[in-house]
Design a protein around this motif. Structure first.
Motif, PDB file in Angstrom:
ATOM      1  N   ALA A  55      -5.218  -9.040 -22.341  1.00 44.75           N
ATOM      2  CA  ALA A  55      -5.901  -9.644 -23.571  1.00 44.75           C
ATOM      3  C   ALA A  55      -6.776 -10.930 -22.946  1.00 44.75           C
ATOM      4  O   ALA A  55      -6.330 -11.820 -22.580  1.00 44.75           O
ATOM      5  N   LYS A  56      -8.101 -10.940 -23.619  1.00 46.48           N
ATOM      6  CA  LYS A  56      -9.074 -11.811 -22.806  1.00 46.48           C
ATOM      7  C   LYS A  56     -10.338 -11.645 -23.910  1.00 46.48           C
ATOM      8  O   LYS A  56     -10.876 -10.555 -24.216  1.00 46.48           O
ATOM      9  N   GLU A  57     -10.751 -12.894 -24.375  1.00 50.52           N
ATOM     10  CA  GLU A  57     -12.067 -12.666 -25.146  1.00 50.52           C
ATOM     11  C   GLU A  57     -13.086 -13.459 -24.490  1.00 50.52           C
ATOM     12  O   GLU A  57     -12.691 -14.683 -24.281  1.00 50.52           O
ATOM     13  N   GLU A  58     -14.253 -12.796 -24.145  1.00 50.84           N
ATOM     14  CA  GLU A  58     -15.195 -13.497 -23.598  1.00 50.84           C
ATOM     15  C   GLU A  58     -16.703 -13.344 -24.061  1.00 50.84           C
ATOM     16  O   GLU A  58     -17.080 -12.272 -24.615  1.00 50.84           O
ATOM     17  N   LEU A  59     -17.500 -14.395 -23.892  1.00 51.80           N
ATOM     18  CA  LEU A  59     -18.888 -14.298 -24.190  1.00 51.80           C
ATOM     19  C   LEU A  59     -19.575 -14.582 -22.904  1.00 51.80           C
ATOM     20  O   LEU A  59     -19.500 -15.425 -22.193  1.00 51.80           O
ATOM     21  N   ALA A  60     -20.718 -13.538 -22.688  1.00 52.32           N
ATOM     22  CA  ALA A  60     -21.418 -13.553 -21.489  1.00 52.32           C
ATOM     23  C   ALA A  60     -22.961 -13.575 -22.043  1.00 52.32           C
ATOM     24  O   ALA A  60     -23.478 -12.957 -22.996  1.00 52.32           O
ATOM     25  N   PHE A  61     -23.530 -14.520 -21.298  1.00 47.19           N
ATOM     26  CA  PHE A  61     -24.928 -14.755 -21.846  1.00 47.19           C
ATOM     27  C   PHE A  61     -25.950 -13.794 -20.755  1.00 47.19           C
ATOM     28  O   PHE A  61     -25.728 -13.931 -19.491  1.00 47.19           O
ATOM     29  N   SER A  62     -26.854 -13.228 -21.364  1.00 42.65           N
ATOM     30  CA  SER A  62     -27.836 -12.258 -20.521  1.00 42.65           C
ATOM     31  C   SER A  62     -28.955 -13.036 -19.916  1.00 42.65           C
ATOM     32  O   SER A  62     -29.770 -12.923 -20.334  1.00 42.65           O
ATOM     33  N   LEU A  63     -28.530 -14.040 -19.072  1.00 45.75           N
ATOM     34  CA  LEU A  63     -29.684 -14.791 -18.425  1.00 45.75           C
ATOM     35  C   LEU A  63     -30.745 -13.858 -17.771  1.00 45.75           C
ATOM     36  O   LEU A  63     -31.805 -13.973 -17.717  1.00 45.75           O
ATOM     37  N   GLY A  64     -30.226 -12.838 -17.014  1.00 44.29           N
ATOM     38  CA  GLY A  64     -31.143 -11.869 -16.346  1.00 44.29           C
ATOM     39  C   GLY A  64     -32.149 -11.187 -17.199  1.00 44.29           C
ATOM     40  O   GLY A  64     -33.225 -11.223 -16.831  1.00 44.29           O
ATOM     41  N   SER A  65     -31.495 -10.903 -18.202  1.00 44.77           N
ATOM     42  CA  SER A  65     -32.476 -10.078 -19.279  1.00 44.77           C
ATOM     43  C   SER A  65     -33.394 -11.239 -20.098  1.00 44.77           C
ATOM     44  O   SER A  65     -34.769 -10.708 -20.061  1.00 44.77           O
ATOM     45  N   ILE A  66     -32.923 -12.453 -20.109  1.00 44.74           N
ATOM     46  CA  ILE A  66     -33.961 -13.314 -20.618  1.00 44.74           C
ATOM     47  C   ILE A  66     -34.992 -13.823 -19.642  1.00 44.74           C
ATOM     48  O   ILE A  66     -36.116 -14.060 -20.038  1.00 44.74           O
ATOM     49  N   THR A  67     -34.670 -13.825 -18.288  1.00 48.89           N
ATOM     50  CA  THR A  67     -35.635 -14.181 -17.350  1.00 48.89           C
ATOM     51  C   THR A  67     -36.485 -13.167 -17.440  1.00 48.89           C
ATOM     52  O   THR A  67     -37.794 -13.172 -17.102  1.00 48.89           O
ATOM     53  N   HIS A  68     -36.089 -11.632 -17.371  1.00 57.14           N
ATOM     54  CA  HIS A  68     -36.945 -10.605 -17.380  1.00 57.14           C
ATOM     55  C   HIS A  68     -38.291 -10.574 -18.467  1.00 57.14           C
ATOM     56  O   HIS A  68     -39.374 -10.416 -18.306  1.00 57.14           O
ATOM     57  N   HIS A  69     -37.573 -10.838 -19.702  1.00 59.37           N
ATOM     58  CA  HIS A  69     -38.493 -10.879 -20.929  1.00 59.37           C
ATOM     59  C   HIS A  69     -39.201 -11.911 -20.958  1.00 59.37           C
ATOM     60  O   HIS A  69     -40.308 -12.226 -21.404  1.00 59.37           O
ATOM     61  N   PRO A  77     -24.430 -26.096 -24.846  1.00 56.38           N
ATOM     62  CA  PRO A  77     -23.609 -27.163 -24.925  1.00 56.38           C
ATOM     63  C   PRO A  77     -22.614 -27.114 -23.545  1.00 56.38           C
ATOM     64  O   PRO A  77     -22.482 -26.137 -22.913  1.00 56.38           O
ATOM     65  N   THR A  78     -22.209 -28.428 -23.212  1.00 66.96           N
ATOM     66  CA  THR A  78     -21.570 -28.310 -21.958  1.00 66.96           C
ATOM     67  C   THR A  78     -19.938 -27.894 -22.135  1.00 66.96           C
ATOM     68  O   THR A  78     -19.200 -28.613 -23.034  1.00 66.96           O
ATOM     69  N   VAL A  79     -19.815 -26.940 -21.565  1.00 71.84           N
ATOM     70  CA  VAL A  79     -18.359 -26.403 -21.350  1.00 71.84           C
ATOM     71  C   VAL A  79     -17.957 -26.133 -20.095  1.00 71.84           C
ATOM     72  O   VAL A  79     -18.744 -25.369 -19.408  1.00 71.84           O
ATOM     73  N   PRO A  80     -17.175 -26.897 -19.518  1.00 66.26           N
ATOM     74  CA  PRO A  80     -16.602 -27.116 -17.990  1.00 66.26           C
ATOM     75  C   PRO A  80     -16.887 -25.702 -17.426  1.00 66.26           C
ATOM     76  O   PRO A  80     -17.132 -25.243 -16.435  1.00 66.26           O
ATOM     77  N   GLU A  81     -15.986 -24.438 -18.053  1.00 66.75           N
ATOM     78  CA  GLU A  81     -15.778 -23.361 -17.743  1.00 66.75           C
ATOM     79  C   GLU A  81     -17.218 -22.767 -17.343  1.00 66.75           C
ATOM     80  O   GLU A  81     -17.488 -21.950 -16.474  1.00 66.75           O
ATOM     81  N   LEU A  82     -18.176 -22.955 -18.493  1.00 69.86           N
ATOM     82  CA  LEU A  82     -19.295 -22.236 -18.272  1.00 69.86           C
ATOM     83  C   LEU A  82     -20.407 -23.106 -17.458  1.00 69.86           C
ATOM     84  O   LEU A  82     -21.273 -22.484 -16.729  1.00 69.86           O
ATOM     85  N   ALA A  83     -20.285 -24.376 -17.333  1.00 68.63           N
ATOM     86  CA  ALA A  83     -21.393 -24.953 -16.484  1.00 68.63           C
ATOM     87  C   ALA A  83     -21.227 -24.833 -15.126  1.00 68.63           C
ATOM     88  O   ALA A  83     -22.369 -24.909 -14.504  1.00 68.63           O
ATOM     89  N   LYS A  84     -20.032 -24.374 -14.612  1.00 65.14           N
ATOM     90  CA  LYS A  84     -19.962 -24.337 -13.244  1.00 65.14           C
ATOM     91  C   LYS A  84     -20.655 -23.006 -12.953  1.00 65.14           C
ATOM     92  O   LYS A  84     -21.483 -22.957 -11.839  1.00 65.14           O
ATOM     93  N   LYS A  85     -20.699 -21.894 -13.692  1.00 61.33           N
ATOM     94  CA  LYS A  85     -21.321 -20.663 -13.679  1.00 61.33           C
ATOM     95  C   LYS A  85     -22.847 -20.776 -13.694  1.00 61.33           C
ATOM     96  O   LYS A  85     -23.541 -20.288 -13.384  1.00 61.33           O
ATOM     97  N   LEU A  86     -23.181 -21.740 -14.560  1.00 60.86           N
ATOM     98  CA  LEU A  86     -24.812 -22.000 -14.921  1.00 60.86           C
ATOM     99  C   LEU A  86     -25.232 -22.596 -13.632  1.00 60.86           C
ATOM    100  O   LEU A  86     -26.542 -22.479 -13.285  1.00 60.86           O
ATOM    101  N   GLU A  87     -24.590 -23.563 -13.124  1.00 63.92           N
ATOM    102  CA  GLU A  87     -25.077 -24.067 -11.706  1.00 63.92           C
ATOM    103  C   GLU A  87     -25.393 -23.281 -10.770  1.00 63.92           C
ATOM    104  O   GLU A  87     -26.352 -23.304 -10.071  1.00 63.92           O
ATOM    105  N   VAL A  88     -24.339 -22.092 -10.610  1.00 64.01           N
ATOM    106  CA  VAL A  88     -24.567 -21.122  -9.679  1.00 64.01           C
ATOM    107  C   VAL A  88     -26.102 -20.349 -10.086  1.00 64.01           C
ATOM    108  O   VAL A  88     -26.614 -19.743  -9.289  1.00 64.01           O
ATOM    109  N   GLN A  89     -25.844 -19.959 -11.464  1.00 69.81           N
ATOM    110  CA  GLN A  89     -27.280 -19.225 -11.880  1.00 69.81           C
ATOM    111  C   GLN A  89     -28.558 -19.968 -11.483  1.00 69.81           C
ATOM    112  O   GLN A  89     -29.433 -19.391 -11.295  1.00 69.81           O
ATOM    113  N   TRP A 131     -24.895 -12.798 -15.455  1.00 75.08           N
ATOM    114  CA  TRP A 131     -24.264 -12.843 -16.703  1.00 75.08           C
ATOM    115  C   TRP A 131     -22.995 -13.784 -16.794  1.00 75.08           C
ATOM    116  O   TRP A 131     -21.919 -13.464 -16.794  1.00 75.08           O
ATOM    117  N   PRO A 132     -23.598 -15.235 -16.657  1.00 72.17           N
ATOM    118  CA  PRO A 132     -22.442 -16.066 -16.900  1.00 72.17           C
ATOM    119  C   PRO A 132     -21.479 -15.928 -18.132  1.00 72.17           C
ATOM    120  O   PRO A 132     -22.199 -15.815 -19.162  1.00 72.17           O
TER     121      PRO A 132
END
Length: 397
Positions: free
Chosen positions: A302-316, A330-342, A350-351
């Motif tokens: 079981a896991k609940e996850e929110l993924a942001f479609s940055l690739g689609s936003i970039t495309h459009h 907002p700054t959420v440590p788990e997300l911030a690391k993935k946004l840095e990679v993006q 899809w971070p």
């Protein structure tokens, strides 16, 4: 493999004799370079099927925490987003009779669970770079209409999770034992098509070669009536609400509800087709419907996850639009690391972030909704917009 030669008629009649592949590596390389020998059937709209290579030796993990445990010979995909798993064996390999069937089912079961769209996209693009193909040329065979690369790979992920795939056993000779297994699997598996492809090679003078594919399993596939195949079922808001109400804790429950309520009020919800409930949201931005996020309520584990479609936003909206959106989250440590990679990769993925990580950061829920509202308004976030995005009671337990 028959011993009867085939004949090529030019100025003279030339006999080409059956010839075994020298080794499995040669066989695999041939399929990677010439997937058209595996093109049979058609796409949903009636166009001819064209397989495109995602990766050779595609790693197959058996859990979410470890690296690959197995390696699939080839993974292909078509323009409908249907993945095709290919395992290659020469007739001299005794595993071609029964063991290869177990291998393939292992790959399919674990690939369906542990191949996210972002991994498939990265594998495909790395394969294109290694083969010297431009991204424009490669995606020209896959992207139909105004679909972005990220939307396409999200569709592939959903098809995998729903079991909508092809399994191809390829050999220079298909033994009767494997043919029987293929026919049986095809009758039992309603979402997955299974084939055995016997690829006979003939050689003539010099470099001349002729490849003759013969397909086994088409009869069983044709016998699958439309009613026999399970219709693709999209998740509904009621499906999501049931899981949210019965499984999520108070903090994550309020976040999931607030996200879905905001989407229902200002955007368009579209249910996913995977075995677990999921919903993607399209918001009106700059005169078009842009996919912004997907909420997935995984099970087992079981896991609940929110993924942001940055690739689609970039495309459009372009790179600047995607960067502005990412930097406003907002700054959420788990997300911030993935946004840095993006940021380093040009906002093409899809971070994702777990709802529990959002719940652990005060104000993160409200900040996400305000950032979405800001994107729709085309202006910087303000306290007024934050109030408008969240609403007086939105998502409160």
């Amino acid at each position: 493999m028959t011993d009867q030669p085939v004949f090529v008629l030019g100025r003279d009649l030339q006999a080409l004799e059956p010839a075994a592949f020298e080794n499995e590596e040669e066989f695999q390389e041939l399929l990677a370079r010439h997937p058209r020998v595996l093109d049979f059937g058609s796409l949903a709209e009636g166009q001819p099927l064209r397989l495109v290579l995602v990766a050779r030796e595609m790693g197959v993990p058996t859990n979410a925490e470890s690296g690959p445990a197995y390696w699939l010979d080839h993974l292909f995909v078509d323009a409908d987003g249907v993945p095709t798993l290919v395992e290659v064996k020469r007739a001299s390999d005794t595993r071609i009779r029964r063991e290869v069937a177990g291998q393939m089912l292992d790959y399919a079961a674990n690939g369906a669970r542990y191949w996210p769209g972002a991994l498939l996209q990265r594998s495909f693009e790395e394969t294109c770079v290694a083969d010297g193909r431009s991204m424009e040329e490669a995606y020209g065979e896959l992207l139909l209409g105004d679909r972005s690369a990220e939307e396409f790979w999200s569709m592939v992920e959903e098809r995998l999770a729903a079991g909508q795939m092809r399994l191809l056993f390829v050999a220079d000779r298909i033994p009767l034992e494997l043919r029987a297994i293929v026919e049986f699997l095809n009758r039992q598996m309603r979402q997955t098509d299974v084939y055995a492809v016997e690829l006979t090679q003939y050689r003539g003078d010099g470099e001349l070669r002729v490849l003759v594919p013969r397909i086994h399993g088409e009869v069983a596939t044709a016998a699958k009536s439309p009613s026999g195949r399970r219709a693709t079922q999209r998740a509904t808001r009621a499906d999501m609400d049931t899981v949210i109400r019965t499984r999520l804790a108070s903090g994550t429950r309020s976040i999931a509800t607030a996200l879905l309520d905001h989407a229902a009020a200002t955007g368009r919800l579209e249910g996913g087709t995977a075995k677990y409930p999921s919903m993607s949201v399209y918001y009106p931005v700059a005169g078009r419907q842009v996919p912004i996020w997907t909420l997935s309520l995984y099970d087992n584990p079981a896991k609940e996850e929110l993924a942001f479609s940055l690739g689609s936003i970039t495309h459009h909206l372009g790179l600047d639009g995607a960067a502005a959106f990412a930097e406003s989250l907002p700054t959420v440590p788990e997300l911030a690391k993935k946004l840095e990679v993006q940021r380093e990769k040009g906002y093409k993925g899809w971070p994702s972030v777990s709802l529990s990580a959002i719940a652990a950061e005060p104000g993160a829920r409200e900040g996400i909704l305000a950032t979405i509202q800001q994107l729709m308004d085309g202006q910087e976030a303000s306290p007024d917009r934050l109030d408008r995005a969240v609403g007086p009671q939105a998502g409160r337990p």
